[in-house]
Design a protein around this motif. Sequence first.
Motif, PDB file in Angstrom:
ATOM      1  N   CYS A 169       0.813  -1.219   0.000  1.00 41.82           N
ATOM      2  CA  CYS A 169       0.000   0.000   0.000  1.00 41.82           C
ATOM      3  C   CYS A 169       0.846   1.268   0.000  1.00 41.82           C
ATOM      4  O   CYS A 169       0.366   2.330  -0.394  1.00 41.82           O
ATOM      5  CB  CYS A 169      -0.940   0.009   1.206  1.00 41.82           C
ATOM      6  SG  CYS A 169      -2.025  -1.427   1.319  1.00 41.82           S
ATOM      7  N   ALA A 170       2.085   1.173   0.461  1.00 40.87           N
ATOM      8  CA  ALA A 170       2.952   2.347   0.547  1.00 40.87           C
ATOM      9  C   ALA A 170       3.678   2.624  -0.762  1.00 40.87           C
ATOM     10  O   ALA A 170       4.251   3.705  -0.940  1.00 40.87           O
ATOM     11  CB  ALA A 170       3.965   2.169   1.676  1.00 40.87           C
ATOM     12  N   THR A 181       1.402  -2.089   4.661  1.00 42.44           N
ATOM     13  CA  THR A 181       2.728  -1.475   4.709  1.00 42.44           C
ATOM     14  C   THR A 181       2.670   0.018   5.013  1.00 42.44           C
ATOM     15  O   THR A 181       3.692   0.617   5.342  1.00 42.44           O
ATOM     16  CB  THR A 181       3.458  -1.670   3.372  1.00 42.44           C
ATOM     17  OG1 THR A 181       2.630  -1.193   2.304  1.00 42.44           O
ATOM     18  CG2 THR A 181       3.755  -3.150   3.139  1.00 42.44           C
ATOM     19  N   ASP A 182       1.494   0.624   4.886  1.00 47.70           N
ATOM     20  CA  ASP A 182       1.367   2.047   5.197  1.00 47.70           C
ATOM     21  C   ASP A 182       0.566   2.276   6.478  1.00 47.70           C
ATOM     22  O   ASP A 182       0.031   3.362   6.697  1.00 47.70           O
ATOM     23  CB  ASP A 182       0.726   2.806   4.040  1.00 47.70           C
ATOM     24  CG  ASP A 182      -0.700   2.347   3.729  1.00 47.70           C
ATOM     25  OD1 ASP A 182      -1.110   1.292   4.265  1.00 47.70           O
ATOM     26  OD2 ASP A 182      -1.399   3.035   2.960  1.00 47.70           O
ATOM     27  N   ALA A 200       0.973   5.372   8.716  1.00 49.16           N
ATOM     28  CA  ALA A 200       0.485   6.661   8.204  1.00 49.16           C
ATOM     29  C   ALA A 200      -1.021   6.798   8.346  1.00 49.16           C
ATOM     30  O   ALA A 200      -1.573   7.836   7.965  1.00 49.16           O
ATOM     31  CB  ALA A 200       0.884   6.819   6.740  1.00 49.16           C
ATOM     32  N   ASN A 201      -1.686   5.776   8.893  1.00 48.72           N
ATOM     33  CA  ASN A 201      -3.143   5.768   8.924  1.00 48.72           C
ATOM     34  C   ASN A 201      -3.675   5.517  10.326  1.00 48.72           C
ATOM     35  O   ASN A 201      -4.137   4.412  10.635  1.00 48.72           O
ATOM     36  CB  ASN A 201      -3.686   4.699   7.966  1.00 48.72           C
ATOM     37  CG  ASN A 201      -3.312   4.966   6.529  1.00 48.72           C
ATOM     38  OD1 ASN A 201      -3.561   6.043   6.018  1.00 48.72           O
ATOM     39  ND2 ASN A 201      -2.708   3.989   5.880  1.00 48.72           N
TER      40      ASN A 201
END
Length: 424
Positions: free
Chosen positions: A104-105, A145-146, A149-150
């Motif tokens: 996802c990143a 993978t992100d 950031a969430n």
Amino acid sequence: MTTDTSGTCPSVRYTVGAFRAGYQMRLLSRPAPPQFPTTVCELVVPLGARAAVLAQSTVAAAVVHPANRELPLPNWTATTRPRTIGVIGDTGCRVTTPGPDQDCANHQTGWPFPRIAGSAAAVTHPDLVIHVGDYLYRDDPAQATDAAANPGCTAAGDRFSWGCVVADFFRPAESLLAVAPVVLTRGNHEDCRTPPATGGAGAAWFRYLADDLRSNGSCSLYPDPVEIRAGVLHLLSVDSSYADPADSGSITQQAIYTRQFEAVNQAAGQQPGHDYFVVTHKPVWMVRSAGPPPQTFTPVLDKAVGGTTLGRLADNIRMVLSGHAHLYQMIDFDTARPPQLTVGFSGGDPLEQGPNDAAVLGTPVGTPPQAVHHSLTQGGVFGYAVLNRNAGTWDLTSHDPTGALRGQTCTLSRNAAHKEFVCH
């Protein structure tokens, strides 16, 4: 619509004619933590309004998207229609416990939707965006993978929370949401069958994304069709999120969807000189495999159309737009049946290769069976579609994640008895 955690609604300033004023948004729902820690507000803005901006005083302490606080408004009138329509579908980042997952990143070789949204905004400059469904793919956000950031989308229990709606849709689509109004259609990933018991994906859909937003966490399997008017273009949204949920070919829901398409035909009969598109997540006539025997989506919807009083879709329904299958395909029949456009390749994995177009030609599809006249399939690639207004009809193109044209430009015929795309 705007969201925050304060329980209060901001105001919006816009201009109509020579008059500019501020208007208070209406409260729809208060925060319901932990799943939905947000306030949801809405404002009905008249056609012809321009320069809509969130009032500075109401958002000074908040993180605002877009940063300039400008809200996109329709640029058509009651007697015109959009010039350029971007079509996307099946956009979420697939993250599951067993895997394999998308990165996802990584928006270059992993999850391309943020790049696709940016390209569609900057290259295509759409007046309207249509999303044909499936937004929330993070079945196990802890594996993403992100995740760092969430906030609010980091654990399995978050997967259909506000935080995951932001991670899977609002944040990656931000550049596109800032340039054009968006029509959203519900997908099977936003159905009513998924835990947690407090709501699930369907509850998130009805709280944040549906045409009729709700505050009570409820979820409906078969809501009524919705008509969305963009000038003389009418979008008839049919909720097929629960149509044959196992994709088994079952037609047990035929009576339910026949009533839906009966309503669609009645709506299309109100303005005979206008264009109508049916927008529904699951395709009505898409060819997934040429066979033999051919595998098509979605028999229950096809049978339902055949069960209407007309026995087909109304003459001025010019196209059916769908997703669900992770590829791009346009097929037509050179009959009164409208072409089927499938756009399910804008981010979600795994992609499908699709059939060989030469094998699809002549394949009998639907009720009654009609032979496929044109077939244009792009499998194994990500991208989006564009419809451009062309002297009373529409040009259709497919684009890769950079916005570059892929394949031919196809022009929709004007003949109601012979609906086809002529490609060149």
